[in-house]
Design a protein around this motif. Structure first.
Motif, PDB file in Angstrom:
ATOM      1  N   THR A  73       0.824  -1.209   0.000  1.00 24.52           N
ATOM      2  CA  THR A  73       0.000   0.000   0.000  1.00 24.52           C
ATOM      3  C   THR A  73       0.855   1.254   0.000  1.00 24.52           C
ATOM      4  N   VAL A  74       1.926   1.232   0.781  1.00 24.09           N
ATOM      5  CA  VAL A  74       2.828   2.386   0.791  1.00 24.09           C
ATOM      6  C   VAL A  74       3.412   2.586  -0.602  1.00 24.09           C
ATOM      7  N   ALA A  75       3.759   1.460  -1.250  1.00 28.04           N
ATOM      8  CA  ALA A  75       4.346   1.545  -2.596  1.00 28.04           C
ATOM      9  C   ALA A  75       3.350   2.167  -3.571  1.00 28.04           C
ATOM     10  N   VAL A  76       2.091   1.776  -3.475  1.00 25.17           N
ATOM     11  CA  VAL A  76       1.058   2.345  -4.345  1.00 25.17           C
ATOM     12  C   VAL A  76       0.957   3.857  -4.113  1.00 25.17           C
ATOM     13  N   GLY A  77       0.995   4.234  -2.840  1.00 24.27           N
ATOM     14  CA  GLY A  77       0.947   5.660  -2.506  1.00 24.27           C
ATOM     15  C   GLY A  77       2.127   6.414  -3.088  1.00 24.27           C
ATOM     16  N   HIS A  78       3.323   5.803  -2.990  1.00 18.94           N
ATOM     17  CA  HIS A  78       4.522   6.430  -3.564  1.00 18.94           C
ATOM     18  C   HIS A  78       4.368   6.614  -5.068  1.00 18.94           C
ATOM     19  N   GLY A  79       3.865   5.561  -5.717  1.00 18.67           N
ATOM     20  CA  GLY A  79       3.723   5.598  -7.165  1.00 18.67           C
ATOM     21  C   GLY A  79       2.804   6.732  -7.603  1.00 18.67           C
ATOM     22  N   LYS A  80       1.693   6.893  -6.874  1.00 17.94           N
ATOM     23  CA  LYS A  80       0.741   7.942  -7.222  1.00 17.94           C
ATOM     24  C   LYS A  80       1.347   9.325  -7.011  1.00 17.94           C
ATOM     25  N   LYS A  81       1.966   9.481  -5.854  1.00 17.94           N
ATOM     26  CA  LYS A  81       2.554  10.778  -5.506  1.00 17.94           C
ATOM     27  C   LYS A  81       3.619  11.156  -6.532  1.00 17.94           C
ATOM     28  N   ALA A  82       4.460  10.169  -6.860  1.00 19.29           N
ATOM     29  CA  ALA A  82       5.542  10.439  -7.815  1.00 19.29           C
ATOM     30  C   ALA A  82       4.966  10.788  -9.181  1.00 19.29           C
ATOM     31  N   ALA A  83       3.924  10.057  -9.618  1.00 16.24           N
ATOM     32  CA  ALA A  83       3.356  10.310 -10.944  1.00 16.24           C
ATOM     33  C   ALA A  83       2.835  11.744 -11.032  1.00 16.24           C
ATOM     34  N   ARG A  84       2.184  12.202  -9.987  1.00 16.31           N
ATOM     35  CA  ARG A  84       1.656  13.560 -10.014  1.00 16.31           C
ATOM     36  C   ARG A  84       2.792  14.586 -10.036  1.00 16.31           C
ATOM     37  N   ALA A  85       3.841  14.258  -9.277  1.00 16.03           N
ATOM     38  CA  ALA A  85       4.987  15.172  -9.256  1.00 16.03           C
ATOM     39  C   ALA A  85       5.702  15.167 -10.607  1.00 16.03           C
ATOM     40  N   ILE A  86       5.799  13.981 -11.225  1.00 16.61           N
ATOM     41  CA  ILE A  86       6.455  13.901 -12.537  1.00 16.61           C
ATOM     42  C   ILE A  86       5.661  14.707 -13.555  1.00 16.61           C
ATOM     43  N   ASP A  87       4.316  14.568 -13.493  1.00 15.78           N
ATOM     44  CA  ASP A  87       3.447  15.307 -14.411  1.00 15.78           C
ATOM     45  C   ASP A  87       3.701  16.805 -14.279  1.00 15.78           C
ATOM     46  N   ALA A  88       3.781  17.279 -13.030  1.00 13.54           N
ATOM     47  CA  ALA A  88       4.031  18.706 -12.811  1.00 13.54           C
ATOM     48  C   ALA A  88       5.429  19.084 -13.299  1.00 13.54           C
ATOM     49  N   TRP A  89       6.387  18.198 -12.999  1.00 13.51           N
ATOM     50  CA  TRP A  89       7.786  18.482 -13.356  1.00 13.51           C
ATOM     51  C   TRP A  89       7.943  18.592 -14.869  1.00 13.51           C
ATOM     52  N   LEU A  90       7.219  17.729 -15.599  1.00 12.10           N
ATOM     53  CA  LEU A  90       7.302  17.750 -17.059  1.00 12.10           C
ATOM     54  C   LEU A  90       6.729  19.045 -17.631  1.00 12.10           C
ATOM     55  N   ARG A  91       5.887  19.707 -16.843  1.00 11.37           N
ATOM     56  CA  ARG A  91       5.325  20.987 -17.282  1.00 11.37           C
ATOM     57  C   ARG A  91       6.061  22.161 -16.611  1.00 11.37           C
ATOM     58  N   ASN A  92       7.222  21.857 -16.028  1.00  8.35           N
ATOM     59  CA  ASN A  92       8.001  22.866 -15.309  1.00  8.35           C
ATOM     60  C   ASN A  92       7.233  23.502 -14.165  1.00  8.35           C
ATOM     61  N   GLU A  93       6.402  22.692 -13.530  1.00  7.16           N
ATOM     62  CA  GLU A  93       5.636  23.209 -12.392  1.00  7.16           C
ATOM     63  C   GLU A  93       5.999  22.420 -11.147  1.00  7.16           C
ATOM     64  N   GLN A  94       5.485  22.885 -10.054  1.00  7.04           N
ATOM     65  CA  GLN A  94       5.674  22.177  -8.787  1.00  7.04           C
ATOM     66  C   GLN A  94       4.326  21.606  -8.386  1.00  7.04           C
ATOM     67  N   HIS A  95       4.278  20.305  -8.066  1.00  8.65           N
ATOM     68  CA  HIS A  95       2.991  19.726  -7.671  1.00  8.65           C
ATOM     69  C   HIS A  95       2.629  20.166  -6.263  1.00  8.65           C
ATOM     70  N   GLU A  96       1.472  20.817  -6.144  1.00  4.37           N
ATOM     71  CA  GLU A  96       0.996  21.243  -4.826  1.00  4.37           C
ATOM     72  C   GLU A  96      -0.188  20.367  -4.436  1.00  4.37           C
ATOM     73  N   PRO A  97      -0.026  19.481  -3.458  1.00  3.17           N
ATOM     74  CA  PRO A  97      -1.182  18.670  -3.059  1.00  3.17           C
ATOM     75  C   PRO A  97      -2.272  19.566  -2.457  1.00  3.17           C
ATOM     76  N   ASP A  98      -3.540  19.143  -2.639  1.00  2.00           N
ATOM     77  CA  ASP A  98      -4.649  19.914  -2.066  1.00  2.00           C
ATOM     78  C   ASP A  98      -4.493  19.983  -0.556  1.00  2.00           C
TER      79      ASP A  98
END
Lengths: 544, 332
Positions: free
Chosen positions: A405-430
Motif C-alpha cells: 500500500t505504501v508503494a502504491v501511494g509512492h507511485g501515485k505521488k511520484a506520478a503527479r509530481a512527474i506530471d508537474a515536473w514535465l510541465r516545469n511546475e511544482q505539484h501542490e497537493p490539495d
C-alpha cells in the motif's frame, strides 16, 4: 381600499421578517477528513467510494477507488488495512470491513471486465519506469492517465514484483495480479519483461523525459550464524521466490524461521502448506515488539505455526542431517532491548530460513550525479524526487515502511509530481481537511442496528479475518458492510439538518446535490450541527 | 412500534430521511414538498422546540389529511411568535382563540363542518402547556367528554415561557421559574403538585392519547398520522424543550428531549380507549443527572452542596415512570 371593517393592513407573510439578522453564529457545510482516508498510505478516498458502494453502484464505487489506486483486487487481499484500525466505528461496535469491500469491488471489476477511463490527451512525453511492482505499476498507471507514455522495464519474467515473488499465493492468487496488471497495460502502458537496467543514465538516453525507480528490495539481509551445512540455511526472499518456480523449495519436515516481520510469518505459513510438520518462528523479542501484524500472527498460530519469543539463533547445522540449531534465550533489559541470558536450547530442524529484512540492489544508480542514498535507501524529497532532477523513486527502495500500500501511494505521488515536473511546475497537493474525529459525530443516529442484523455482522467479521479460506463477500453482505460506514465528516444526505431546523432555513437541493443554508432566516441556533450524524456542519462566528 | 424495520441501513431509523431509502420510507419532514405549515420568519427564539414540534406535527397532519386541515390555536408562545399582526407564518387555515378556549373553538369548527357536510376537512387544536393544562383545561375536558372530532396537540415546554418563564401545572418538580424561585429549604417548584394531562385524557377513555418528543421525529409523525386516521377526541402531548425557560444552549433542544426520554423523566407511549397500547423503549438508560445538569433551571441542585436528596427524588419519579410504562422491558 377593500379591506374588511377595522382592518388597516393587508395580510402579510412572516417571510418579510428576515430572522437571519439575529445570528451571531453561522452554520456552514464542511467536508472533514475521515480517519480511514487520513490513514490510507495509498491516499484512497475510502469514504468516497464506500458512498457509491452503499447505493449498490459498484462500478461507480470502483471508478472512484481507482482514481487513486489501480490495484483494488490486490489491495483487498494484500493490504494491512490501517484504515480499519483508524475507523471511528470501532468505538461503536467494530470497524467497517473496508478491506473486504475493496476486494469485492476489485473482484467485481475483474468479473465484469471494467476498464479504466481513457487517458487524457497525449502529451508526447515518455517516462521510464523501472520495476513492475506496486510502485512502478501505479506510477505508470497514473502517468498514462495523465497523458504521458509510461514504459516499464522489469527484470523478472513476470510483472508484479514482490506481490508475485514475495506474497504467498494463499494471500494473493496470481490470476488476480495478472488481471490487474493487464488492465493497466490495456491503458497503453508499455511493459518490457526480462529487461534489467544496469545503468540508469544509459537507459534514460533511449528518449525518456523522466524516470521513476521502483526496483524494490530483493536482496535478503544475512546475519552471521556459524553453520556446518550452509545448504540448510536459506533466506526468505529465495524461498518465497522459489514458490513461483517449477519446483517448490525443499524445506523438510521441521522448519525454523528466524525473524519477526510479516515475511517471517509468510514463510512459516508457506512451510506449513508445503507439508512441514513443525514450523517454528524464532524471534529475539516479545510478541508486543514483533513488527508482524497481530492478525497475521494470530492466523499463523491458528494454522499450527509455533513461535519462540525472546530467542536468538547462535549456531546452525549441528546434527548429522545438518539442520539442528542452537537457540539462546534472551531477556529484555530496562530499555526493552533483548540481552543474552546464557541459557541454551537445541532445536531439531531440517532447515533454517532467515527472514531478517531486505536490501535494495542500487548498482544501477552508480553513475547518477546528485543522487543520495543512506543505509541502502534512496533519499527523496516530498515530491518523491531524488537528488537528480527528473529521477523519482518510490516503494521499498525509498523508505523503511515497506508494504504494497505504501508503494502504491509512492507511485501515485511520484506520478503527479512527474506530471508537474514535465510541465516545469511544482505539484501542490490539495490542502487537507480537518480530521473527522469520533467526538464530532452524533452517534445516536447510527447505533440501532436491528437485532436480526447482528449475526450477519458477525459472519462478515469472521469472513474478513479468514479471507483466503472463506473467500470474499457476496453482493448482499458487501452492500451491508458498505452501509456500516458512518460517512465521517462527509454529508450522506440523511436529511437531518433539513428536518431539525426550527426555521426552515435549510434548503434541500435534491438527490446528490446535498443542502444549502438559507441565511435570510437561519437564526444560528446550531441544532443542525449538533444533530448532524457525521459531523459535516461547522458553526463559525459571524463578523459582527 | 412506530419504528419502521429498515434493514441493512447504516443509521437505523432515527435520521429524518436518507438518500438510500425509498421515498415512501422517508419521513414527512424529508420531503422536499412538505407543507412547511409554520414557515420561516417566525419570531421564536433560536432553537425553539415548540416551533420545531409544531411544524413536525402539523406537517404530518396536513400530509395525513390530504391538506384538508384547519387549526385552532390557543394564545401562548406559538401564537405570539407566529402571528404578529399583520404577518403570519402559518401556511394552513388557522384561527387564533383565547388563551383558555381553544378546545371549545375547535369543537365549534368540527360541528360547523359536520353541519356543512364537509367531512373531508379535519380539525386540530393546539396550544402550549399553560393553555392546555391550566387555563384551557375545562374546555379540554369537555371536548374529551363529548368525544368531539378534534385532535388536540399540546406542546409541553413546562411553563409560561414568553411572558417570562412562570410556573404552569406542567412545570416539573424542583425546576426554577420566575414564580418558583431557587430559594429556601425546597428551592424551585414543589414536589407532589401539577398534573400529567395524558393520564387525565386516558381517564376520559377517549379513542387515542399519545406522548411524543421532538427527538423522535418518526415516532411523532407516526402518532399524528395515526390520530388523523381516527375520529373522536384525540390528544397528543409533545415535549418541546425551551432553551429560554430551561436554560439550555439553543443547539441542544433535541438533545434535551432525547435525554428526557432516555432517563425516563418523560414517558413516551400511546393509549387507546384509556389503555396503554405501546411505549417507546429506552434505548440506553441514563441517570437523571444527565438530563438535569445541562439545564440552568436545575442549577441550584448542582451547587457547592449538591442536593442529592432532590436529585434522588427526581430519579425516583423517573424510575416510577419506567416501572409504570414498562419503558425498559421487552415485549410490549
Amino acid at each position: 381600499m377593500d379591506k374588511p371593517f377595522a382592518i388597516t393592513l393587508k395580510p402579510g407573510s412572516s417571510l418579510a421578517n428576515h430572522t437571519g439578522s439575529w445570528r451571531t453564529m453561522r452554520p456552514v457545510y464542511v467536508d472533514r477528513l475521515p480517519p480511514c482516508n487520513a490513514t490510507c498510505p495509498a491516499g484512497e478516498n475510502i469514504q468516497g467510494w464506500l458512498l457509491h458502494a452503499e447505493s449498490g453502484d459498484y462500478e461507480k464505487a470502483w471508478r472512484s477507488l481507482v482514481q487513486n489506486n489501480p490495484l483494488p483486487a490486490i489491495m483487498g487481499r494484500a493490504c494491512y488495512h490501517p484504515c480499519e484500525g483508524a475507523c471511528n466505528r470501532t468505538r461503536l461496535d467494530e470497524a467497517v470491513g473496508i478491506n473486504s469491500v475493496e476486494r469485492f469491488l476489485g473482484d467485481e471489476a475483474i468479473k465484469h471486465g471494467w476498464k479504466f477511463d481513457a487517458p487524457a490527451k497525449a502529451s508526447g512525453k515518455r517516462v521510464l519506469v523501472i520495476g513492475a511492482g506496486p510502485a512502478g505499476l501505479t506510477a505508470a498507471y497514473h502517468l498514462q492517465r495523465l497523458g504521458h507514455q509510461a514504459v516499464i522495464y522489469e527484470a523478472a519474467e513476470h510483472a508484479g514484483g514482490m506481490m508475485r515473488y514475495g506474497i504467498p499465493k494463499y494471500r494473493l492468487p496470481r490470476d488476480i495480479i495478472d488481471a490487474e496488471v493487464q488492465r493497466i497495460l490495456d491503458l497503453g502502458v508499455e511493459l518490457r519483461l526480462n529487461t534489467k537496467v544496469a545503468n540508469l543514465a544509459e537507459a534514460m538516453k533511449e528518449g525518456f523525459d523522466a524516470a521513476f525507480l521502483g526496483v524494490g528490495a530483493h536482496i535478503a539481509k544475512r546475519a552471521y550464524i556459524p553453520a556446518g551445512d550452509a545448504d540448510k540455511v536459506l533466506d526468505a526472499v529465495s524461498v518465497l521466490r522459489g514458490m513461483e518456480g517449477e519446483s517448490a523449495p525443499l524445506l523438510g519436515r521441521r522448519v525454523v524461521v528466524y525473524g519477526g516481520g510479516n515475511t517471517a510469518i509468510d514463510v512459516a505459513r508457506t512451510a506449513k502448506r508445503l507439508g512441514a510438520e513443525e514450523s517454528i518462528i524464532v524471534y529475539r523479542r516479545t510478541r508486543e515488539k514483533m513488527p508482524a501484524h497481530d492478525f497475521e500472527v494470530e492466523d499463523a498460530l491458528k494454522e499450527g505455526v509455533s513461535i519462540k519469543w525472546l530467542s536468538t539463533i547462535t549456531e546452525a547445522g549441528l546434527s548429522e542431517t545438518g539442520g539442528d540449531i542452537m537457540v539462546e534465550k534472551m531477556a529484555l533489559d530496562a530499555n526493552g532491548f533483548p540481552q543474552p541470558t546464557g541459557e541454551y536450547e537445541r532445536i531439531e530442524a531440517d532447515s533454517l530460513v532467515l527472514a531478517l529484512g531486505q536490501d535494495t540492489d542500487l548498482s544501477l544508480l552508480d553513475n547518477v550525479p546528485g543522487l543520495v542514498t543512506a543505509n541502502g535507501i534512496v533519499q527523496v524529497d516530498a515530491s518523491m524526487m531524488t537528488g537528480y532532477p527528473g529521477v523519482f523513486a518510490g516503494g521499498d527502495m525509498a523508505g523503511n515502511d515497506r508494504t504494497v500500500t505504501v508503494a502504491v501511494g509512492h507511485g501515485k505521488k511520484a506520478a503527479r509530481a512527474i506530471d508537474a515536473w514535465l510541465r516545469n511546475e511544482q505539484h501542490e497537493p490539495d490542502p487537507k481537511h480537518e480530521l473527522a474525529t469520533f467526538e464530532r459525530l452524533n452517534t445516536w443516529y447510527y447505533s440501532d442496528a436491528p437485532k436480526t442484523v447482528r449475526p450477519v455482522l458477525d459472519i462478515i467479521r469472521r469472513q474478513s479475518t479468514f479471507e483466503e479460506v472463506l473467500g470474499g463477500l457476496d453482493e448482499g453482505n458487501a452492500l451491508f458492510e458498505a452501509r456500516r460506514c458512518l460517512s465521517c465528516g462527509n454529508c450522506f444526505e440523511c436529511d437531518n439538518c433539513y428536518g431539525v431546523c426550527p426555521d426552515n432555513a435549510v434548503i434541500k437541493l435534491g438527490p446528490g446535490q446535498r443542502f444549502q443554508f438559507n441565511y435570510d432566516y437561519c437564526k444560528g441556533c446550531g441544532m443542525c450541527a449538533t444533530e448532524c450524524p457525521c459531523g459535516a456542519i461547522a458553526v463559525v462566528a459571524e463578523d459582527i | 412500534m412506530s419504528l419502521q424495520p429498515i434493514k441493512f441501513y447504516q443509521t437505523g431509523t432515527f435520521t429524518v430521511g436518507n438518500r438510500l431509502l425509498a421515498p415512501e420510507e422517508r419521513s414527512v419532514q424529508a420531503n422536499m414538498q412538505r407543507t412547511n405549515s409554520l414557515n420561516s420568519g417566525h419570531r421564536a427564539c433560536q432553537g425553539c422546540g415548540e416551533a420545531l414540534g409544531a411544524r413536525y406535527a402539523i406537517d404530518a397532519a396536513m400530509n395525513a389529511t390530504n391538506r384538508q386541515l384547519i387549526a385552532a390555536n390557543a394564545t401562548g408562545c406559538l401564537e405570539v411568535f407566529s402571528t404578529p399582526y399583520p404577518e403570519t407564518s402559518w401556511q394552513i387555515p388557522w384561527i387564533h382563540s383565547l388563551f383558555g378556549n381553544t378546545a371549545a373553538v375547535a369543537t365549534g369548527m368540527a360541528a360547523a363542518l359536520k353541519v356543512k357536510g364537509r367531512s373531508e376537512v379535519r380539525v386540530v387544536a393546539q396550544g402550549g402547556d399553560g393553555g392546555t393544562t391550566d387555563i384551557g383545561f375545562g374546555c379540554l375536558s369537555g371536548m374529551f367528554e363529548r368525544n368531539d372530532d378534534v385532535l388536540y396537540i399540546c406542546y409541553d415546554n413546562g411553563g409560561y415561557m414568553n411572558t417570562g418563564v412562570q410556573r404552569s401545572s406542567a412545570t416539573p418538580p424542583a425546576a426554577r421559574t420566575a414564580t418558583t424561585m431557587a430559594v429556601g429549604d425546597a428551592p424551585g417548584n414543589v414536589f407532589g403538585q401539577g398534573k400529567f394531562v395524558p393520564a387525565i385524557a386516558m381517564a376520559h377513555e377517549i379513542p387515542y392519547v399519545a406522548t411524543a418528543t421532538v427527538a423522535d421525529l418518526r415516532d411523532l409523525e407516526y402518532k399524528v398520522t395515526k390520530a388523523m386516521g381516527m375520529h373522536g377526541a384525540r390528544y397528543i402531548q409533545i415535549l418541546v424543550p425551551c432553551p429560554l425557560g430551561w436554560g439550555t444552549p439553543s443547539s441542544d433542544t433535541i438533545r434535551m428531549a432525547r435525554l428526557a426520554k432516555e432517563t425516563g423523566v418523560f414517558p413516551v407511549f400511546e393509549a387507546e380507549n384509556g389503555e396503554v397500547t405501546a411505549v417507546l423503549k429506552i434505548r440506553k438508560r441514563l441517570p437523571v443527572e444527565e438530563y438535569l445538569k445541562p439545564q440552568k433551571r436545575y442549577a441550584h441542585l448542582f451547587g457547592k452542596q449538591p442536593r442529592v436528596d432532590t436529585i434522588a427524588s427526581i430519579q425516583a419519579l423517573a424510575d416510577k415512570n419506567i416501572r409504570k410504562y414498562k419503558l425498559l422491558e421487552e415485549g410490549i
